[in-house]
Design a protein around this motif. Structure first.
Motif, PDB file in Angstrom:
ATOM      1  N   PRO A   1       0.813  -1.227   0.000  1.00  0.00           N
ATOM      2  CA  PRO A   1       0.000   0.000   0.000  1.00  0.00           C
ATOM      3  C   PRO A   1       0.843   1.272   0.000  1.00  0.00           C
ATOM      4  CG  PRO A   1      -0.902  -1.583   1.556  1.00  0.00           C
ATOM      5  CD  PRO A   1       0.411  -2.135   1.087  1.00  0.00           C
ATOM      6  N   VAL A   2       1.926   1.288   0.778  1.00  0.00           N
ATOM      7  CA  VAL A   2       2.790   2.474   0.815  1.00  0.00           C
ATOM      8  C   VAL A   2       3.432   2.697  -0.550  1.00  0.00           C
ATOM      9  CG1 VAL A   2       4.944   3.413   1.750  1.00  0.00           C
ATOM     10  CG2 VAL A   2       3.227   2.448   3.297  1.00  0.00           C
ATOM     11  N   MET A   3       3.917   1.635  -1.169  1.00  0.00           N
ATOM     12  CA  MET A   3       4.534   1.754  -2.480  1.00  0.00           C
ATOM     13  C   MET A   3       3.536   2.280  -3.511  1.00  0.00           C
ATOM     14  SD  MET A   3       7.296   1.340  -4.297  1.00  0.00           S
ATOM     15  CE  MET A   3       8.426   0.028  -3.843  1.00  0.00           C
ATOM     16  N   ASN A   4       2.299   1.785  -3.465  1.00  0.00           N
ATOM     17  CA  ASN A   4       1.278   2.253  -4.398  1.00  0.00           C
ATOM     18  C   ASN A   4       1.065   3.752  -4.279  1.00  0.00           C
ATOM     19  OD1 ASN A   4       0.706  -0.210  -5.615  1.00  0.00           O
ATOM     20  ND2 ASN A   4      -0.936  -0.723  -4.187  1.00  0.00           N
ATOM     21  N   VAL A   5       0.885   4.233  -3.050  1.00  0.00           N
ATOM     22  CA  VAL A   5       0.619   5.654  -2.829  1.00  0.00           C
ATOM     23  C   VAL A   5       1.828   6.490  -3.236  1.00  0.00           C
ATOM     24  CG1 VAL A   5       0.205   7.413  -1.058  1.00  0.00           C
ATOM     25  CG2 VAL A   5      -1.109   5.287  -1.027  1.00  0.00           C
ATOM     26  N   VAL A   6       3.008   6.078  -2.814  1.00  0.00           N
ATOM     27  CA  VAL A   6       4.225   6.844  -3.107  1.00  0.00           C
ATOM     28  C   VAL A   6       4.481   6.891  -4.610  1.00  0.00           C
ATOM     29  CG1 VAL A   6       6.732   6.862  -2.858  1.00  0.00           C
ATOM     30  CG2 VAL A   6       5.293   6.435  -0.863  1.00  0.00           C
ATOM     31  N   TYR A   7       4.339   5.755  -5.276  1.00  0.00           N
ATOM     32  CA  TYR A   7       4.584   5.727  -6.724  1.00  0.00           C
ATOM     33  C   TYR A   7       3.628   6.647  -7.465  1.00  0.00           C
ATOM     34  CZ  TYR A   7       4.531   4.173 -11.543  1.00  0.00           C
ATOM     35  OH  TYR A   7       4.553   4.146 -12.913  1.00  0.00           O
ATOM     36  N   ARG A   8       2.364   6.623  -7.078  1.00  0.00           N
ATOM     37  CA  ARG A   8       1.380   7.442  -7.793  1.00  0.00           C
ATOM     38  C   ARG A   8       1.523   8.925  -7.470  1.00  0.00           C
ATOM     39  NH1 ARG A   8      -1.294   2.398  -7.302  1.00  0.00           N
ATOM     40  NH2 ARG A   8      -2.115   1.724  -9.302  1.00  0.00           N
ATOM     41  N   MET A   9       2.164   9.235  -6.362  1.00  0.00           N
ATOM     42  CA  MET A   9       2.436  10.638  -6.058  1.00  0.00           C
ATOM     43  C   MET A   9       3.676  11.144  -6.794  1.00  0.00           C
ATOM     44  SD  MET A   9       1.517  11.160  -2.024  1.00  0.00           S
ATOM     45  CE  MET A   9       1.792  12.940  -2.106  1.00  0.00           C
ATOM     46  N   LEU A  10       4.697  10.280  -6.927  1.00  0.00           N
ATOM     47  CA  LEU A  10       5.969  10.715  -7.506  1.00  0.00           C
ATOM     48  C   LEU A  10       6.095  10.421  -9.000  1.00  0.00           C
ATOM     49  CD1 LEU A  10       8.546   9.699  -4.742  1.00  0.00           C
ATOM     50  CD2 LEU A  10       7.371  11.883  -5.062  1.00  0.00           C
ATOM     51  N   ARG A  11       5.407   9.366  -9.482  1.00  0.00           N
ATOM     52  CA  ARG A  11       5.464   8.971 -10.885  1.00  0.00           C
ATOM     53  C   ARG A  11       6.883   8.597 -11.312  1.00  0.00           C
ATOM     54  NH1 ARG A  11       1.723   7.211 -13.442  1.00  0.00           N
ATOM     55  NH2 ARG A  11       2.328   8.184 -15.402  1.00  0.00           N
ATOM     56  N   ASP A  12       7.669   8.080 -10.402  1.00  0.00           N
ATOM     57  CA  ASP A  12       9.032   7.653 -10.711  1.00  0.00           C
ATOM     58  C   ASP A  12       9.294   6.379  -9.917  1.00  0.00           C
ATOM     59  OD1 ASP A  12      11.898   7.274 -10.404  1.00  0.00           O
ATOM     60  OD2 ASP A  12      12.138   9.249 -11.310  1.00  0.00           O
ATOM     61  N   ALA A  13       9.410   5.259 -10.623  1.00  0.00           N
ATOM     62  CA  ALA A  13       9.478   3.964  -9.951  1.00  0.00           C
ATOM     63  C   ALA A  13      10.706   3.834  -9.061  1.00  0.00           C
ATOM     64  CB  ALA A  13       9.455   2.833 -10.987  1.00  0.00           C
TER      65      ALA A  13
ATOM     66  N   CYS B   1       6.903  12.378   0.609  1.00  0.00           N
ATOM     67  CA  CYS B   1       6.606  12.650  -0.798  1.00  0.00           C
ATOM     68  C   CYS B   1       6.600  14.149  -1.074  1.00  0.00           C
ATOM     69  CB  CYS B   1       5.246  12.054  -1.181  1.00  0.00           C
ATOM     70  SG  CYS B   1       5.238  10.269  -1.416  1.00  0.00           S
ATOM     71  N   LEU B   2       5.980  14.921  -0.195  1.00  0.00           N
ATOM     72  CA  LEU B   2       5.949  16.371  -0.379  1.00  0.00           C
ATOM     73  C   LEU B   2       7.362  16.952  -0.340  1.00  0.00           C
ATOM     74  CD1 LEU B   2       2.814  17.407   1.709  1.00  0.00           C
ATOM     75  CD2 LEU B   2       3.014  17.181  -0.773  1.00  0.00           C
ATOM     76  N   ASN B   3       8.201  16.427   0.546  1.00  0.00           N
ATOM     77  CA  ASN B   3       9.590  16.879   0.585  1.00  0.00           C
ATOM     78  C   ASN B   3      10.300  16.602  -0.741  1.00  0.00           C
ATOM     79  OD1 ASN B   3       9.325  17.767   3.221  1.00  0.00           O
ATOM     80  ND2 ASN B   3      10.215  15.916   4.119  1.00  0.00           N
ATOM     81  N   GLU B   4      10.049  15.414  -1.299  1.00  0.00           N
ATOM     82  CA  GLU B   4      10.669  15.054  -2.566  1.00  0.00           C
ATOM     83  C   GLU B   4      10.136  15.925  -3.702  1.00  0.00           C
ATOM     84  OE1 GLU B   4      12.759  13.387  -5.668  1.00  0.00           O
ATOM     85  OE2 GLU B   4      13.131  13.386  -3.510  1.00  0.00           O
ATOM     86  N   ILE B   5       8.836  16.191  -3.700  1.00  0.00           N
ATOM     87  CA  ILE B   5       8.250  17.041  -4.739  1.00  0.00           C
ATOM     88  C   ILE B   5       8.830  18.453  -4.663  1.00  0.00           C
ATOM     89  CG2 ILE B   5       6.105  18.156  -5.485  1.00  0.00           C
ATOM     90  CD1 ILE B   5       4.683  15.497  -4.634  1.00  0.00           C
TER      91      ILE B   5
END
Length: 202
Positions: free
Chosen positions: A33-45, A84-88
């Motif tokens: 679940p964490v991977m799904n959310v993070v991937y869809r937020m960042l769009r970078d596998a 994710c927000l930090n990465e964005i």
């Protein structure tokens, strides 16, 4: 919330006491679940995999401060969203350093797709693949709060109240974000709605 009402919170309290096995149980349950959310937020596998691992590193590092004030899953996804927000924000400062990991043989396709428990599996796999790709693109175009609200809404463990806590906004604002996000998805996915492939989540 008492720990006995949330088995995952009870596991996290064991992590706090130094129980490595309890941490392994939590990672095994939530890594997908964490991977799904993070991937869809960042769009970078590649970055998503690294960041998802960092989520659990932060869980471990924060164990000594953990208090059962909310569901464990709410606390976990709050950590995931913040990272994710930090990465964005980092990407916005250094745009040349970040790019979507494209599939080497399929132009425009992401390198990796992560299985979603709630994704339907119709007989026509070609149509399903096209639908999933379109959903990914539409989700990526949503404002961050709407996108995160929609993604979290797909997690069985999280109620609207939990999602509101992760987003740091009121329950009514959260419901509004989810409603607006769904309406945008419906408008942009009308061809698929007519085929009956898409089903309105929750």
């Amino acid at each position: 919330m008492p720990a006995e009402h949330d088995p995952d919170a009870a596991l996290m309290l064991r992590v706090k006491q130094g129980d490595g096995g309890a941490l392994t149980e939590l990672v095994d349950k939530y890594k997908r679940p964490v991977m799904n959310v993070v991937y869809r937020m960042l769009r970078d596998a590649t970055e998503a995999e690294d960041l998802a691992q960092n989520v659990f590193v932060q869980v471990y590092k924060s164990a000594h401060r953990y208090q059962v004030s909310a569901k464990f899953s709410t606390w976990l996804f709050t950590i995931a969203r913040n990272l994710c927000l930090n990465e964005i924000r980092r990407r916005s400062r250094h745009p040349a350093d970040s790019m979507d990991a494209a599939h080497p043989e399929q132009a425009g396709q992401p390198w990796q797709q992560f299985e979603d428990r709630k994704t339907l599996s119709p007989p026509d796999s070609l149509l399903q693949g096209e639908l999933e790709t379109k959903i990914e693109h539409v989700l990526a175009e949503l404002p961050e709060n709407q996108r995160t609200a929609i993604l979290l809404c797909r997690q069985d463990e999280l109620s609207y109240e939990d999602i509101a806590e992760v987003l740091g906004c009121s329950l009514s604002a959260t419901k509004s974000l989810i409603h607006r996000g769904r309406e945008t998805l419906k408008q942009k996915l009308k061809p698929y709605l007519r085929t009956g492939v898409w089903r309105d989540p929750k």
